[in-house]
Design a protein around this motif. Structure first.
Motif, PDB file in Angstrom:
ATOM      1  N   GLN A 270     -11.164  15.042  28.633  1.00 44.01           N
ATOM      2  CA  GLN A 270      -9.730  15.202  28.395  1.00 44.01           C
ATOM      3  C   GLN A 270      -9.247  14.244  27.291  1.00 44.01           C
ATOM      4  O   GLN A 270      -8.444  14.605  26.448  1.00 44.01           O
ATOM      5  N   ARG A 271      -9.746  13.055  27.321  1.00 42.56           N
ATOM      6  CA  ARG A 271      -9.363  12.094  26.292  1.00 42.56           C
ATOM      7  C   ARG A 271      -9.729  12.637  24.906  1.00 42.56           C
ATOM      8  O   ARG A 271      -8.919  12.620  23.983  1.00 42.56           O
ATOM      9  N   GLU A 272     -10.947  13.152  24.807  1.00 41.50           N
ATOM     10  CA  GLU A 272     -11.418  13.700  23.525  1.00 41.50           C
ATOM     11  C   GLU A 272     -10.518  14.848  23.058  1.00 41.50           C
ATOM     12  O   GLU A 272     -10.158  14.944  21.888  1.00 41.50           O
ATOM     13  N   ALA A 273     -10.153  15.711  24.019  1.00 38.42           N
ATOM     14  CA  ALA A 273      -9.330  16.885  23.665  1.00 38.42           C
ATOM     15  C   ALA A 273      -7.968  16.437  23.141  1.00 38.42           C
ATOM     16  O   ALA A 273      -7.505  16.907  22.096  1.00 38.42           O
ATOM     17  N   GLY A 287       0.544  17.616  26.894  1.00 39.69           N
ATOM     18  CA  GLY A 287       0.545  16.864  28.146  1.00 39.69           C
ATOM     19  C   GLY A 287      -0.863  16.796  28.693  1.00 39.69           C
ATOM     20  O   GLY A 287      -1.702  17.656  28.406  1.00 39.69           O
ATOM     21  N   GLY A 288      -1.115  15.757  29.501  1.00 37.12           N
ATOM     22  CA  GLY A 288      -2.447  15.610  30.099  1.00 37.12           C
ATOM     23  C   GLY A 288      -2.349  15.508  31.608  1.00 37.12           C
ATOM     24  O   GLY A 288      -1.282  15.300  32.172  1.00 37.12           O
ATOM     25  N   TYR A 299      -4.917   5.802  30.921  1.00 42.00           N
ATOM     26  CA  TYR A 299      -6.003   6.370  30.125  1.00 42.00           C
ATOM     27  C   TYR A 299      -5.495   7.539  29.268  1.00 42.00           C
ATOM     28  O   TYR A 299      -5.791   7.636  28.077  1.00 42.00           O
ATOM     29  N   LEU A 300      -4.689   8.408  29.887  1.00 41.24           N
ATOM     30  CA  LEU A 300      -4.190   9.574  29.150  1.00 41.24           C
ATOM     31  C   LEU A 300      -3.099   9.174  28.154  1.00 41.24           C
ATOM     32  O   LEU A 300      -2.978   9.770  27.079  1.00 41.24           O
ATOM     33  N   GLY A 304      -2.970   9.568  23.925  1.00 39.02           N
ATOM     34  CA  GLY A 304      -1.885  10.155  23.123  1.00 39.02           C
ATOM     35  C   GLY A 304      -1.059  11.195  23.851  1.00 39.02           C
ATOM     36  O   GLY A 304      -0.239  11.886  23.227  1.00 39.02           O
ATOM     37  N   ALA A 305      -1.226  11.321  25.181  1.00 38.59           N
ATOM     38  CA  ALA A 305      -0.502  12.367  25.915  1.00 38.59           C
ATOM     39  C   ALA A 305       1.011  12.194  25.777  1.00 38.59           C
ATOM     40  O   ALA A 305       1.529  11.074  25.820  1.00 38.59           O
TER      41      ALA A 305
END
Ligand code: IMP
Length: 497
Positions: A270-273, A287-288, A299-300, A304-305
């Motif tokens: 998810q971080r990579e995405a 949004g994450g 973390y999210l 950049g979320a």
């Protein structure tokens, strides 16, 4: 050694709000339910806000273009589900962005070669009494005529009679041309005493209908959530596997915001995405989630979320906790993440909205969630019950119900929402296939829910969500006081509730 949490994991049902002083300005008509969706700096206005604090779940059985239109017209927003091909998700986004109040895409269409029997069946299936007769029976080919209930008599006409024998043919129709404004179309409707006006393009292809009953449609929707070009606002779910192909297409189609759909978002995938999207499409909002603690939130946010979605295992169709033993009571999760969000805001001056996702059973749970710090609420079951959801309405015994299935059920699973790494497949289900009681129109139900929320907020002495979050007083309840909270020690008459 494993970390052991001392706090019990709690749900919304275990809390009540203690009323604050209700000032004289605390009346429902003064309550604003506007709420931020994306991060913003202190003193600035968020670039995307909701007019009511509800979004619909990223699910096949909930958020298609139809529900997205209905919800945005009431001030909320849908995230169109990503468990479908990129092309069909893009089509749904486009349909929402193309929607114009009062201009209705025809979803009951036949050809001149169909029969009266087909007309009757279509009327029963769709509930529409105006049927467009087009060249090939699709909604946007050459308009050949229309059929309304005034064109046939079931008692006299044979069911085999061809549509072309009794339709009002194109040559006798009064039509409007594409580009006409709603007020121009309405003038024609009134002048010619029509029930509906077909709008066609230069090649006689059907584009929309304008119905007499919809002429003041936009006045009925003062909360409509619109973008800067006056189009309805819509979000789109994405996954952590095909985002490099999917995201540019969704942005091109006009999606206002994206959200990674994952049952467990505290992951490197998810971080990579999120990082990739922020780098390649800096204007995109994403949004994450889902997370349930301050570590997942941080973390999210670092990735950049624009907002963070909270909730694991609380969804009505969710069996994640039973299957995997992971999750957290939704109330505890929201309170911890909201605290982390407030601390982050104090340190950096950047406010990250949080969305409480799943587990809303009673209407009042939404206002408890907001009092605990949620900025907006994602719901699946709630919206699945309405006419506008994509799922089938069926009769179960003597009651109508609608189908509602989880994204982690086998029914939806050909599109997994789980970050498992390339090529890994799940061998068990995380969601069930179920029914929910059919509840009628979205707008009617939403009005009731929102009026309850406003009333609660007034009791809590707050006329904005921000004020509620700042001043709410929340108390844990005992299991016996929950019994005290319902009707008790009386013999209920029928039809109560
Ligand atoms: P509800 O409003 O209580 O019905 O919960 C809806 C939420 O459940 C969604 O927004 C998802 O976060 C979550 N969800 C959807 N499908 C599944 C599933 O199959 N398993 C677990 N959770 C799910």
């Amino acid at each position: 050694m494993a970390y052991y949490y001392n706090d019990v994991s709690r749900t919304f049902n275990e809390y009540l709000l203690i009323p604050n002083l209700t000032r004289k300005d605390c009346i429902p008509s003064n309550v604003s339910l506007k709420t931020p969706v994306v991060k913003f700096k202190k003193g600035e206005k968020p670039s995307l806000e909701l007019n009511i604090p509800f979004v619909s779940a990223i699910m096949q059985s909930v958020s298609d273009d139809n529900l997205a239109i209905a919800l945005a017209r009431c001030g909320g927003m849908s995230f169109i589900y990503s468990s479908q091909a990129i092309g069909s998700q893009v089509e749904m986004i486009k349909k929402v962005k193309r929607f114009k109040a009062g201009f209705v895409a025809s979803d009951a269409n036949l050809t001149p070669e169909h029969t009266l029997k087909d007309v009757v069946e279509m009327k029963e299936r769709t509930g529409h009494s105006t049927i467009a007769i087009t060249e090939d029976g699709s909604p946007s080919t050459r308009l050949m005529g229309i059929v309304t209930s005034r064109d046939y008599r079931i008692s006299r006409d044979s069911l085999d009679k061809k549509v072309k024998e009794f339709m009002t043919p194109f040559s006798k129709l009064i039509v409007g041309n594409e580009g006409i404004t709603l007020s121009e179309a309405n003038n024609i409707v009134w002048e010619h005493k029509l029930n509906c006006l077909p709008i066609i393009d230069k090649d006689q292809n059907l584009v929309y209908f304008v119905f007499r009953k919809d002429y003041d449609d936009h006045k009925k929707n003062p909360n409509e959530l619109l973008d800067s070009e006056k189009r309805l606002v819509v979000g789109a779910g994405i996954n952590t596997r095909d985002y490099k192909e999917r995201v540019p297409e969704l942005i091109k189609a006009g999606a206002d915001i994206l959200c990674v759909d994952s049952s467990d978002g505290y992951s490197e995938w998810q971080r990579e995405a999120i990082e990739y999207i922020k780098q390649e499409h800096p204007e995109a909002k994403v949004g994450g989630g889902n997370v349930v603690d301050k570590e997942g939130f941080a973390y999210l946010v670092e990735a950049g979320a624009d907002f963070v979605k909270v909730g694991i295992g609380g969804g009505s169709i969710c069996i994640t906790r039973e299957q995997k033993g992971i999750g957290r009571g939704q109330a505890t999760a929201i309170m911890e993440v909201a605290k982390a969000r407030d601390e982050y805001y104090e340190q950096t001056g950047i406010y990250i909205p949080i969305c409480s996702d799943g587990g809303i059973v009673h209407d009042y749970h939404t206002v408890v969630a907001m009092a605990m710090g949620a900025d907006f609420i994602m719901m699946g079951r709630y919206f699945a019950r309405f006419d506008e959801s994509p799922a089938k309405k069926v009769k179960l015994g003597s009651n109508y119900v609608k189908e509602y299935w989880g994204e982690g059920s086998n029914r939806a699973r050909n599109w997994q929402r789980y970050d498992l790494g390339e090529g890994t497949k799940l061998s068990f289900e995380e969601g069930v296939d179920s029914y929910v009681p059919y509840a009628g129109k979205l707008q009617d139900n939403l009005e009731v829910t929102l009026s309850k929320i406003k009333s609660t907020m007034c009791s809590c002495g707050s006329i904005t969500i921000e004020e509620l979050q700042r001043t709410a007083r929340i108390s844990l309840v005992s299991s016996t006081s929950i019994i005290e909270g319902g009707a008790h020690d009386v013999i209920l008459k029928e039809n109560n509730y």
